[in-house]
Design an enzyme around this catalytic site. Structure first.
Site, PDB file in Angstrom:
ATOM      1  N   SER A   1       0.842  -1.178   0.000  1.00 32.49           N
ATOM      2  CA  SER A   1       0.000   0.000   0.000  1.00 32.49           C
ATOM      3  C   SER A   1       0.884   1.237   0.000  1.00 32.49           C
ATOM      4  CB  SER A   1      -0.911   0.013   1.238  1.00 32.49           C
ATOM      5  OG  SER A   1      -1.772   1.135   1.213  1.00 32.49           O
TER       6      SER A   1
ATOM      7  N   HIS B   1      -2.863   7.284  -4.270  1.00 30.70           N
ATOM      8  CA  HIS B   1      -2.904   6.102  -3.411  1.00 30.70           C
ATOM      9  C   HIS B   1      -2.974   4.872  -4.303  1.00 30.70           C
ATOM     10  CE1 HIS B   1      -5.762   2.965  -1.925  1.00 30.70           C
ATOM     11  NE2 HIS B   1      -4.897   2.920  -0.939  1.00 30.70           N
TER      12      HIS B   1
ATOM     13  N   ASN C   1      -2.895   0.291  -3.919  1.00 34.25           N
ATOM     14  CA  ASN C   1      -2.888  -0.839  -3.001  1.00 34.25           C
ATOM     15  C   ASN C   1      -3.135  -2.112  -3.808  1.00 34.25           C
ATOM     16  OD1 ASN C   1      -4.798  -2.830  -1.363  1.00 34.25           O
ATOM     17  ND2 ASN C   1      -3.486  -1.798   0.113  1.00 34.25           N
ATOM     18  N   VAL C   2      -2.360  -3.140  -3.544  1.00 36.94           N
ATOM     19  CA  VAL C   2      -2.635  -4.475  -4.078  1.00 36.94           C
ATOM     20  C   VAL C   2      -2.466  -5.462  -2.929  1.00 36.94           C
ATOM     21  CG1 VAL C   2      -2.215  -4.174  -6.541  1.00 36.94           C
ATOM     22  CG2 VAL C   2      -0.278  -4.471  -5.018  1.00 36.94           C
ATOM     23  N   ARG C   3      -3.420  -6.370  -2.797  1.00 39.33           N
ATOM     24  CA  ARG C   3      -3.438  -7.226  -1.612  1.00 39.33           C
ATOM     25  C   ARG C   3      -4.011  -8.601  -1.941  1.00 39.33           C
ATOM     26  NH1 ARG C   3      -7.137  -3.217  -1.503  1.00 39.33           N
ATOM     27  NH2 ARG C   3      -9.339  -3.812  -1.424  1.00 39.33           N
TER      28      ARG C   3
ATOM     29  N   HIS D   1     -20.783  12.524   3.607  1.00 33.29           N
ATOM     30  CA  HIS D   1     -21.073  13.720   4.402  1.00 33.29           C
ATOM     31  C   HIS D   1     -20.663  14.999   3.679  1.00 33.29           C
ATOM     32  CE1 HIS D   1     -16.856  12.952   5.306  1.00 33.29           C
ATOM     33  NE2 HIS D   1     -16.749  14.168   5.823  1.00 33.29           N
TER      34      HIS D   1
ATOM     35  N   GLY E   1      -5.109  -5.714  15.020  1.00 34.78           N
ATOM     36  CA  GLY E   1      -3.901  -5.529  15.816  1.00 34.78           C
ATOM     37  C   GLY E   1      -2.699  -5.154  14.993  1.00 34.78           C
TER      38      GLY E   1
ATOM     39  N   ARG F   1       0.003  -2.578  12.984  1.00 34.92           N
ATOM     40  CA  ARG F   1       0.891  -1.546  13.507  1.00 34.92           C
ATOM     41  C   ARG F   1       0.344  -0.164  13.148  1.00 34.92           C
ATOM     42  NH1 ARG F   1       5.856   0.926  11.607  1.00 34.92           N
ATOM     43  NH2 ARG F   1       7.291   1.311  13.354  1.00 34.92           N
TER      44      ARG F   1
END
Length: 306
Positions: free
Chosen positions: A97, A111, A113-115, A180, A263, A265
């Site tokens: 990311s 931005h 991201n590859v996951r 919003h 959890g 970082r």
């Protein structure tokens, strides 16, 4: 690499670590003044990663490119709420990311991201999918840049079917939307998630196509805009618009929620936030200004390739 639908996390790991290296090298070359500092980290519940941050450069005020590979025995609530079939499975989540915040207001924030995600249980087939994409957040409107960005995105998708780019372009517009504020975060790009309709190898090939398209999509825009002079007015508007980035990431972004609930970082998860930002009550752009044109023509879904 395995065939068919059997996932191969080791192949994904090899690609993602190399992708992080390639992107960091290219961004250092583009900046020309400083280099990334690497911060390796481990997660107590399993896994770790390497966060790379470049700060105070000639081009980038702050650039973060992170790789993570985390695993665990219990899925976080953000995942099982949407997919209850994941409950009771171990999981592994890998990804790269990045968020780039240039100093110049004329160079867009971006931005990408590859996951990859896999959840396993001894008595059942693994559940796996790919996700990712890239999106662009300009502060000043240049149609040439928007068209180029989407041309590269479409070219990455074309080998996988004519319907792929329109589908994931539309999903990007819908995902990076601030209800919003009733505006998109920028001009979009591609966004996909839960990709496992194709066999593993084809799905993995699509992830690589998207990851490999990021630099050709972004760097030409950087070179076109980095030399434009700017002053206090443009800087103030850039900082004001960066506030939308903060609002989206903290209120709506799935990756931020998953990372914090699993959890992860915090320093690495929140590296996407800009180094400086401002809010101003009741601000409105001047009539006929470039800032007004951004609001009217760029912060809503649009077919840039028509």
């Amino acid at each position: 690499m395995t065939n068919g639908t059997t996932p191969d996390p080791s192949a994904v790991e090899a690609y993602l670590t190399t992708l992080q290296d390639r992107i960091c090298s290219a961004l250092e070359a583009a900046d020309g003044a400083t280099r990334f500092a690497e911060d390796p980290w481990t997660r107590e519940a399993g896994g770790g990663g390497r966060t790379r941050i470049l700060s105070g450069g000639a081009l980038f005020e702050k650039a973060g490119v992170g790789y993570s590979d985390v695993h665990g025995t219990e899925m976080p609530g953000s995942a099982t709420q949407l997919r209850p079939e994941l409950a009771g499975r171990t999981f592994r989540a890998l990804g790269v990311s990045l968020v780039l915040h240039p100093e110049s207001p004329y160079v867009p924030t971006t931005h990408a991201n590859v996951r990859f995600f896999v959840a396993e249980r001894d008595d059942a087939e693994p559940i796996w999918w790919f996700g990712g994409g890239f999106d662009l957040t300009p502060y000043y409107p240049f149609e040439e840049d928007a068209v180029h960005w989407h041309q590269v995105a479409r070219a990455a998708c074309e080998p996988f079917g004519d319907e792929v780019y329109p589908r994931y372009k539309r999903w990007c517009d819908e995902y990076f939307y601030l209800p919003h504020r009733d505006e998109t975060r920028g001009i979009g790009g591609l966004f996909f998630d839960d990709l496992n309709d194709w066999p593993f190898e084809r799905s993995f090939a699509f992830q690589r196509a998207v990851g490999d398209a990021f630099l050709p999509a972004y760097l030409p825009i950087v070179e076109r805009r980095r030399g434009i002079e700017w002053g206090e007015r443009e800087r103030a508007f850039q900082l004001y618009r960066r506030g939308r980035y903060v609002e989206f990431n903290l209120l709506y972004d799935r990756g931020t929620k998953f990372g914090l609930q699993s959890g992860g970082r915090s320093e690495s998860i929140l590296m996407s936030l800009p180094p400086e930002v401002r809010w101003e009550y009741g601000w409105e752009p001047e009539e006929g200004s470039a800032e007004e044109r951004l609001y009217e023509d760029f912060l809503r879904p649009r077919d840039w390739l028509r």
